[in-house]
Design a protein around this motif. Sequence first.
Motif, mmCIF file in Angstrom:
data_model
loop_
_atom_site.group_PDB
_atom_site.id
_atom_site.type_symbol
_atom_site.label_atom_id
_atom_site.label_comp_id
_atom_site.label_asym_id
_atom_site.label_seq_id
_atom_site.Cartn_x
_atom_site.Cartn_y
_atom_site.Cartn_z
ATOM 1 N N ASN A 80 0.377 -1.217 -0.163
ATOM 2 C CA ASN A 80 -0.034 -0.111 -0.093
ATOM 3 C C ASN A 80 0.663 1.202 0.414
ATOM 4 O OD1 ASN A 80 -2.993 -0.889 0.105
ATOM 5 N ND2 ASN A 80 -2.047 -1.161 1.772
ATOM 6 N N THR A 81 1.960 0.994 0.390
ATOM 7 C CA THR A 81 2.878 2.067 0.809
ATOM 8 C C THR A 81 3.220 2.804 -0.600
ATOM 9 O OG1 THR A 81 4.920 1.294 0.909
ATOM 10 C CG2 THR A 81 3.429 1.233 3.163
ATOM 11 N N LEU A 82 3.200 1.696 -1.507
ATOM 12 C CA LEU A 82 3.968 1.574 -3.174
ATOM 13 C C LEU A 82 2.218 2.140 -4.279
ATOM 14 C CD1 LEU A 82 6.424 -0.763 -3.581
ATOM 15 C CD2 LEU A 82 6.853 1.551 -2.606
ATOM 16 N N ASP A 83 2.023 2.230 -3.516
ATOM 17 C CA ASP A 83 -0.176 2.571 -3.776
ATOM 18 C C ASP A 83 0.126 1.695 -4.840
ATOM 19 O OD1 ASP A 83 0.053 5.101 -3.232
ATOM 20 O OD2 ASP A 83 1.882 6.210 -4.400
ATOM 21 N N TYR A 84 -0.022 0.562 -4.499
ATOM 22 C CA TYR A 84 -0.511 -0.468 -5.135
ATOM 23 C C TYR A 84 -2.125 -1.429 -4.654
ATOM 24 C CZ TYR A 84 3.144 -2.563 -8.208
ATOM 25 O OH TYR A 84 4.186 -1.980 -8.904
ATOM 26 N N THR A 85 -2.882 -1.797 -4.855
ATOM 27 C CA THR A 85 -4.468 -1.840 -4.573
ATOM 28 C C THR A 85 -5.023 -2.494 -5.115
ATOM 29 O OG1 THR A 85 -5.288 0.014 -5.988
ATOM 30 C CG2 THR A 85 -4.905 0.600 -3.925
ATOM 31 N N HIS A 86 -6.119 -3.850 -4.352
ATOM 32 C CA HIS A 86 -6.771 -4.908 -5.492
ATOM 33 C C HIS A 86 -6.953 -4.492 -6.485
ATOM 34 C CE1 HIS A 86 -5.014 -7.776 -1.650
ATOM 35 N NE2 HIS A 86 -5.813 -6.844 -0.969
ATOM 36 N N LEU A 87 -8.080 -5.332 -7.414
ATOM 37 C CA LEU A 87 -8.551 -5.106 -8.291
ATOM 38 C C LEU A 87 -9.423 -5.287 -7.833
ATOM 39 C CD1 LEU A 87 -5.709 -6.111 -10.325
ATOM 40 C CD2 LEU A 87 -7.015 -4.168 -11.195
ATOM 41 N N ASP A 88 -11.135 -5.076 -8.957
ATOM 42 C CA ASP A 88 -12.362 -5.313 -8.767
ATOM 43 C C ASP A 88 -13.120 -7.057 -9.033
ATOM 44 O OD1 ASP A 88 -15.130 -5.886 -8.716
ATOM 45 O OD2 ASP A 88 -15.475 -3.558 -9.033
ATOM 46 N N ARG A 89 -12.626 -7.800 -7.970
ATOM 47 C CA ARG A 89 -12.802 -9.573 -8.531
ATOM 48 C C ARG A 89 -13.991 -9.211 -9.042
ATOM 49 N NH1 ARG A 89 -15.612 -12.778 -5.971
ATOM 50 N NH2 ARG A 89 -15.892 -11.474 -4.373
ATOM 51 N N GLN A 90 -15.373 -9.205 -8.571
ATOM 52 C CA GLN A 90 -16.490 -9.654 -9.084
ATOM 53 C C GLN A 90 -16.983 -9.100 -10.304
ATOM 54 O OE1 GLN A 90 -19.601 -8.284 -6.290
ATOM 55 N NE2 GLN A 90 -21.269 -9.292 -7.586
ATOM 56 N N LYS A 91 -16.241 -7.456 -10.520
ATOM 57 C CA LYS A 91 -16.316 -7.087 -12.003
ATOM 58 C C LYS A 91 -15.961 -7.289 -12.912
ATOM 59 C CE LYS A 91 -16.588 -2.781 -14.219
ATOM 60 N NZ LYS A 91 -16.605 -0.786 -14.328
ATOM 61 N N GLY A 92 -13.818 -7.576 -12.845
ATOM 62 C CA GLY A 92 -13.435 -8.107 -13.471
ATOM 63 C C GLY A 92 -12.564 -7.202 -14.334
ATOM 64 N N LEU A 93 -11.072 -7.596 -14.621
ATOM 65 C CA LEU A 93 -10.728 -6.243 -15.389
ATOM 66 C C LEU A 93 -11.395 -6.179 -16.572
ATOM 67 C CD1 LEU A 93 -7.029 -8.842 -15.150
ATOM 68 C CD2 LEU A 93 -7.716 -6.945 -13.172
ATOM 69 N N ASN A 94 -11.098 -4.638 -16.920
ATOM 70 C CA ASN A 94 -11.393 -3.782 -18.465
ATOM 71 C C ASN A 94 -10.000 -4.642 -19.156
ATOM 72 O OD1 ASN A 94 -9.478 -2.124 -17.781
ATOM 73 N ND2 ASN A 94 -10.836 -1.001 -16.741
ATOM 74 N N LEU A 95 -10.476 -3.860 -20.489
ATOM 75 C CA LEU A 95 -9.131 -4.238 -21.695
ATOM 76 C C LEU A 95 -7.771 -3.524 -20.980
ATOM 77 C CD1 LEU A 95 -8.502 -5.369 -24.145
ATOM 78 C CD2 LEU A 95 -9.235 -2.932 -25.224
ATOM 79 N N HIS A 96 -8.079 -2.461 -20.558
ATOM 80 C CA HIS A 96 -6.578 -1.643 -19.638
ATOM 81 C C HIS A 96 -5.809 -2.088 -19.157
ATOM 82 C CE1 HIS A 96 -4.023 1.654 -19.720
ATOM 83 N NE2 HIS A 96 -4.549 1.983 -18.571
#
Length: 335
Positions: free
Chosen positions: A58-74
């Motif tokens: 978190n100190t390097l500004d990494y966060t979790h992705l939206d698991r339920q929605k999934g990844l968009n193309l980008h």
Amino acid sequence: MFSTDKSEKLMFQKILPAMDEILGRAFPDDLNEYKLSANCLYCESSEWGENYLLEDLNTLDYTHLDRQKGLNLHEAKICLQKMAQFHAASMILIDEQPDLVDELPRSHFTAEYQWYPIDTLMKDSTKYTADVFTKEMPEIAIKMEAQMSRAFMRRMRSIMDPENSRVKVIIHGEPWINNMLINRAKEKSIFMDFQHSCLGSPGIDLNFFFHTSPEFSEAFDKRPELLEHYCKCLRKTLSSCGYTGSIPDFALINSERIRCAIYSYYAAILYLPIRCASPEASENFDVQTLLNEKAMLKKRQQLFANGPLLKQLRTVLINFNRASVLEIHEPEPWD
């Protein structure tokens, strides 16, 4: 973090630092460019396994992705860039430190290392999914039933054998949205959880990623574009790091993806319902649930009470059938 897997300790203590060093040669001034995972600050072994103290991402500004929605193309492209860097660094490590790479245990799917719950979980997941679609797609349901055989495990062992691959990398094994963090400002991602890392084909990780992580309404249908992006990043990283071997092209990587297609089926049947789980279905869902037959049946009922999941599974099963992924000619009882 706690782990009982030998691969994870070796990855954190030796292999990941070595791969970071390789990538650092090409990107010496950009930590976010070459960083593959959290640094392991401390490891304590016990008779039950290892306890790890990892740096706070978190100190390097990494966060979790939206698991339920999934990844968009980008987002999918950002994650595939990191996968390509991971694979490229491992290809160079295989050349430079083969003895270190040889310390990695073989896949859980190989006969001597087979992870006990996998066959039971896969059989139960296949049976439940086939039952869900048996009226709507009876031919496919019958073929899925045939997957519950020793032939399925033999196919899995075959694709997991690195000697059968024309491109050898260290695979992550479970490169899905649950095991990825993202730095949105830097547009970089990072991996977590290396319990299933071993030597293998890049097609294994690619198939797992494509059938568990992209958002169904957008990125899932653009897998050719995503695969081309992965290949471009792989070639760029290998060149930037001074790789002296033969750099695989799109045709070779795609042939490995096709050869390892059964891993897509495994990922879609066992992991996709978990990725799409609602907050209610995700509650109290842990390893103990996976190992409890009655609790897992109740959890599957919750998982499949999900219209978007059923739509996506319907589509991928039809695609698997068209691509002959569901064909098995040895309908023997599951061991």
